[in-house]
Design a protein around this motif. Sequence first.
Motif, short mmCIF file in Angstrom:
data_model
loop_
_atom_site.label_atom_id
_atom_site.label_comp_id
_atom_site.label_asym_id
_atom_site.label_seq_id
_atom_site.Cartn_x
_atom_site.Cartn_y
_atom_site.Cartn_z
N HIS A 1 -0.67 11.83 -3.36
CA HIS A 1 0.25 10.19 -2.46
C HIS A 1 1.75 10.90 -1.71
O HIS A 1 2.43 11.38 -2.74
CB HIS A 1 -0.30 9.57 -3.26
CG HIS A 1 -1.74 9.07 -3.59
ND1 HIS A 1 -2.60 8.74 -3.48
CD2 HIS A 1 -2.50 10.17 -4.48
CE1 HIS A 1 -4.11 8.50 -3.66
NE2 HIS A 1 -3.74 9.57 -5.41
N ARG B 1 0.71 -1.07 -0.31
CA ARG B 1 0.50 0.55 -0.03
C ARG B 1 1.17 1.48 -0.42
O ARG B 1 2.02 1.59 0.11
CB ARG B 1 -0.99 -0.12 0.96
CG ARG B 1 -0.04 0.67 2.56
CD ARG B 1 -1.58 0.86 3.62
NE ARG B 1 -0.89 0.90 4.76
CZ ARG B 1 -0.80 2.50 5.39
NH1 ARG B 1 -1.31 3.16 4.19
NH2 ARG B 1 -0.11 2.97 6.38
N LYS C 1 -10.82 11.79 2.76
CA LYS C 1 -9.70 10.61 3.27
C LYS C 1 -8.30 10.77 4.05
O LYS C 1 -7.79 10.71 2.58
CB LYS C 1 -10.15 9.30 2.46
CG LYS C 1 -12.45 9.11 2.78
CD LYS C 1 -12.48 8.70 3.36
CE LYS C 1 -14.10 8.31 3.52
NZ LYS C 1 -14.82 8.35 4.46
N THR D 1 0.80 12.17 7.05
CA THR D 1 -0.36 12.01 8.05
C THR D 1 0.30 11.60 9.46
O THR D 1 0.98 10.88 9.30
CB THR D 1 -1.30 11.44 7.23
OG1 THR D 1 -0.61 9.68 6.66
CG2 THR D 1 -1.53 11.59 5.20
N SER E 1 -5.78 10.71 11.32
CA SER E 1 -6.73 10.70 10.98
C SER E 1 -6.73 12.10 10.25
O SER E 1 -7.36 12.98 9.68
CB SER E 1 -8.31 11.27 11.07
OG SER E 1 -8.01 11.74 12.58
N LEU F 1 -5.03 8.76 4.85
CA LEU F 1 -4.97 6.97 4.85
C LEU F 1 -2.76 7.85 5.85
O LEU F 1 -2.66 8.22 5.35
CB LEU F 1 -4.08 6.67 3.29
CG LEU F 1 -3.52 5.36 3.86
CD1 LEU F 1 -4.25 4.55 4.86
CD2 LEU F 1 -2.74 4.82 2.46
#
Length: 183
Positions: free
Chosen positions: A64, A38, A172, A102, A105, A174
């Motif tokens: 990303h 991932r 969202k 990140t 959350s 990650l």
Amino acid sequence: MALGRMRVLTASAAALLVTAAGTAVAMAGDDHGHQRQREAAALTGTAKLYRPLGDDITFSFDAHLAAKDNMHPEKAYGTFAFSHYLNGRGGWARGRVDCLMTGGSTAVMTGVVTGSDTPYKGRRVGITVTDDGKHDRLGYSWLSQDTEHLTVPRCLSTGPFETVKKGSGDFKVLPWHPVFPTE
């Protein structure tokens, strides 16, 4: 004696489960059933901010950090966009992501504005998002009206002080899991 052996077996089983769970999180299946690692972190989605006067403020993210760059958040890639209109006046901007970090959350993203009808074109901005599943929040680095002196270092932004308008979209996050060297 049997109780001591049972504790050892239970501890071994727990360690095996933790290891298997860690592997499951780190791996993800694709559309063809193949396993792939991932990505290290991500911030995606679109939503409008809540303002009592009816401002139309929208933020979108497709940011990303690849698994291979896990310890280099400044190698993040992707795009972001925002717009703010009220009574027919306002502006828009879109840009290129240059850092993504990140934690749980919450995501902190910076990027350079590549297109805009605002004074932000060519400048780095910082945006923070908290994805709590029901009441996402967002903060941005340009609250000050002093846009001529706006400078934001890579990977830094403000606290998420704005709220997302209910039913307008979702962000969202990650979570990033940095791996630090051990002795």
